[in-house]
Write a protein that holds these residues in place. Sequence first.
Motif, PDB file in Angstrom:
ATOM      1  N   GLY A  44     108.001  18.309  20.901  1.00  0.00           N
ATOM      2  CA  GLY A  44     107.799  18.162  19.465  1.00  0.00           C
ATOM      3  C   GLY A  44     108.039  16.762  18.948  1.00  0.00           C
ATOM      4  O   GLY A  44     108.178  16.569  17.732  1.00  0.00           O
ATOM      5  N   ASP A  45     108.081  15.774  19.851  1.00  0.00           N
ATOM      6  CA  ASP A  45     108.268  14.384  19.430  1.00  0.00           C
ATOM      7  C   ASP A  45     106.909  13.727  19.191  1.00  0.00           C
ATOM      8  O   ASP A  45     105.947  13.949  19.932  1.00  0.00           O
ATOM      9  N   LEU A  46     106.869  12.873  18.180  1.00  0.00           N
ATOM     10  CA  LEU A  46     105.629  12.252  17.735  1.00  0.00           C
ATOM     11  C   LEU A  46     105.354  10.944  18.464  1.00  0.00           C
ATOM     12  O   LEU A  46     106.254  10.117  18.653  1.00  0.00           O
ATOM     13  N   TYR A  47     104.093  10.741  18.809  1.00  0.00           N
ATOM     14  CA  TYR A  47     103.609   9.456  19.310  1.00  0.00           C
ATOM     15  C   TYR A  47     102.455   9.016  18.412  1.00  0.00           C
ATOM     16  O   TYR A  47     101.553   9.810  18.124  1.00  0.00           O
ATOM     17  N   ILE A  48     102.498   7.759  17.961  1.00  0.00           N
ATOM     18  CA  ILE A  48     101.422   7.216  17.140  1.00  0.00           C
ATOM     19  C   ILE A  48     100.316   6.724  18.071  1.00  0.00           C
ATOM     20  O   ILE A  48     100.579   5.984  19.029  1.00  0.00           O
ATOM     21  N   VAL A  49      99.082   7.110  17.770  1.00  0.00           N
ATOM     22  CA  VAL A  49      97.980   6.724  18.650  1.00  0.00           C
ATOM     23  C   VAL A  49      96.920   5.897  17.932  1.00  0.00           C
ATOM     24  O   VAL A  49      95.887   5.579  18.515  1.00  0.00           O
ATOM     25  N   GLY A  50      97.164   5.514  16.686  1.00  0.00           N
ATOM     26  CA  GLY A  50      96.209   4.651  15.999  1.00  0.00           C
ATOM     27  C   GLY A  50      96.004   5.035  14.548  1.00  0.00           C
ATOM     28  O   GLY A  50      96.818   5.755  13.955  1.00  0.00           O
ATOM     29  N   ARG A  51      94.919   4.534  13.991  1.00  0.00           N
ATOM     30  CA  ARG A  51      94.542   4.795  12.607  1.00  0.00           C
ATOM     31  C   ARG A  51      93.191   5.501  12.581  1.00  0.00           C
ATOM     32  O   ARG A  51      92.349   5.304  13.456  1.00  0.00           O
ATOM     33  N   ILE A  52      92.981   6.312  11.555  1.00  0.00           N
ATOM     34  CA  ILE A  52      91.699   6.992  11.412  1.00  0.00           C
ATOM     35  C   ILE A  52      90.558   5.978  11.386  1.00  0.00           C
ATOM     36  O   ILE A  52      89.530   6.158  12.033  1.00  0.00           O
ATOM     37  N   ASP A  53      90.753   4.892  10.637  1.00  0.00           N
ATOM     38  CA  ASP A  53      89.670   3.917  10.497  1.00  0.00           C
ATOM     39  C   ASP A  53      89.546   2.991  11.707  1.00  0.00           C
ATOM     40  O   ASP A  53      88.670   2.119  11.733  1.00  0.00           O
ATOM     41  N   GLU A  54      90.431   3.157  12.723  1.00  0.00           N
ATOM     42  CA  GLU A  54      90.335   2.352  13.944  1.00  0.00           C
ATOM     43  C   GLU A  54      89.897   3.181  15.153  1.00  0.00           C
ATOM     44  O   GLU A  54      89.700   2.642  16.238  1.00  0.00           O
ATOM     45  N   MET A  55      89.758   4.487  14.961  1.00  0.00           N
ATOM     46  CA  MET A  55      89.374   5.363  16.060  1.00  0.00           C
ATOM     47  C   MET A  55      87.986   4.996  16.576  1.00  0.00           C
ATOM     48  O   MET A  55      87.052   4.782  15.796  1.00  0.00           O
ATOM     49  N   LEU A  56      87.848   4.910  17.892  1.00  0.00           N
ATOM     50  CA  LEU A  56      86.559   4.625  18.510  1.00  0.00           C
ATOM     51  C   LEU A  56      85.938   5.920  19.016  1.00  0.00           C
ATOM     52  O   LEU A  56      86.652   6.841  19.449  1.00  0.00           O
ATOM     53  N   ILE A  57      84.638   6.000  18.940  1.00  0.00           N
ATOM     54  CA  ILE A  57      83.916   7.151  19.496  1.00  0.00           C
ATOM     55  C   ILE A  57      82.909   6.614  20.497  1.00  0.00           C
ATOM     56  O   ILE A  57      81.933   5.949  20.128  1.00  0.00           O
ATOM     57  N   SER A  58      83.164   6.865  21.766  1.00  0.00           N
ATOM     58  CA  SER A  58      82.303   6.362  22.843  1.00  0.00           C
ATOM     59  C   SER A  58      81.844   7.538  23.694  1.00  0.00           C
ATOM     60  O   SER A  58      82.669   8.269  24.250  1.00  0.00           O
ATOM     61  N   GLY A  59      80.520   7.727  23.747  1.00  0.00           N
ATOM     62  CA  GLY A  59      79.988   8.843  24.524  1.00  0.00           C
ATOM     63  C   GLY A  59      80.453  10.178  24.001  1.00  0.00           C
ATOM     64  O   GLY A  59      80.601  11.139  24.775  1.00  0.00           O
TER      65      GLY A  59
END
Length: 514
Positions: free
Chosen positions: A397-412
């Motif tokens: 239940g520990d949180l890890y930050i993985v980025g921002r919505i506006d920085e998310m990449l969509i590849s394939g």
Amino acid sequence: MNLGTVFECAISRYPDRVALVENEVRYTFAQLNEEVNRLATSLMKLGVARRDRVMVLLKNRREAVCVFWATQKLGAIFTPINMRLSPEDTQYCISDSEPKAVIFESSSRRAVMSAKFSDRPVFIGVDHGEGDVSYDELVQRGTSSFESAVFDEEEIALMLYTSGTTGFPKGVPRSHKNEYASTIAHIIQNAYEPFENTLGAMPLYHTMGIHSLLSMCMLNGKYVIPVQSDPVSMLSLLEKEKITCLYMIPRLYHELLENGNKADYDLSALQKIGYAGAPMSEALTQKCFSFFKPKHFVNHYGSTEIYTFTTCSALDKKPGCAGKPGFHQRMRLIVPDPSGGATPQDVVPSGQIGEIIIHAGSDEAFKGYWNRPDATRKAIRHDWYYTGDLGVLDDEGDLYIVGRIDEMLISGGENISPVEIEEVLSSHPKVAEAVVIGEEDDRWGQIVVACIVPQEPDAGLTVQELDQYCKQHAKLSNSKRPRKYLFVDELPRNASGKILRRELNHLLAQRNNT
């Protein structure tokens, strides 16, 4: 409790303890209070009253600290802004806040004098011969006793301007209740005790700087202002003043560790360190443990709007982990939706990436942006604050930050977070900093581009070496491997040190066109 009362309680407890150190000059709580009272009485004579904004364009220095406490006694609103803001952003903050008084030093004089004011404020210069009246004149003319104004804890104590990577800064009004609750949380989360000593390394226009100052007041601790900000001077100050706790952004830790030798300094008094404001790489986390050997090391994840989201003090086992919600907070991870259509009920299953939202009803939470109802409606929906950050919960239940919505990449068709790729690249011994951006691609939609700052310009770091490193790294799948590299001397940042990814996109486009 209002902050003026917090200050006066500290004075009544230990008037003769050292409260502030600057340029080897020491000020006890009683001495500091006398200067604050003199300043407050003079500001009152100039017409500064409850709810008036007092704008401050100063480096961390004694005068800035005294202005902070004087405004708290007056019931005025301490409004510091970053002296490194662009002229356009400075003008915006001035027009937005409509200050009754502006306090500045020689390095910020031009920004103040070139600004336009609808109602001209009183100009107060800290350096000799500046402004309508000098800071020293106000102190000399004031009286040593002052009866603080009576006002409710829900009134605004200060206003900080956030410096996002797009658009104008937004004013974040913070009530006395907000700041009192946030400081109590800060003390508990960092395991502080009475009579701590800290370094005022973070500026007072930043929420981290404010809470470093407030926590030392509540604990009758010592707040030491580093006049020189180079690593050697700061390390020497840590030793000389027997600093017991540090709270800084990762970049400052990086600079200390890259330019200091532990054997040259006695840092045995320093037992507690914490960071916020940006992710800290696993490599830097390990270096901090090795160099400082702290008894308590905490990652504080929060914002100017709501001071604490989550904290983690198990960084030896979980480097980079943001941990669990602060004791004032409720948190959820919901379906990421850049259009803003997701509700607090759209919770993602455990282990999936979601947007982090924090309940806006805690004592640490602001009520809305200054003069920006549009931004408030976007940020606070259904009584929850939408951070725009993406996170994932582990099995505990520990949180890890993985980025921002506006920085998310969509590849394939796959969602890719830049953070996990940056973490891998930053662990390479020849890489000083790494930032990942996306480049439009007809086949894949986007491809992953890594922007790299080498540790040494002549280290001979190559694309082939980095690509092989990523291929062999256990934490990075092949689909997330960068397909293009951009080597730069430094990363573009805004006035608060946030990386300007759009500038890297522009640079990439320029390179592609040459």
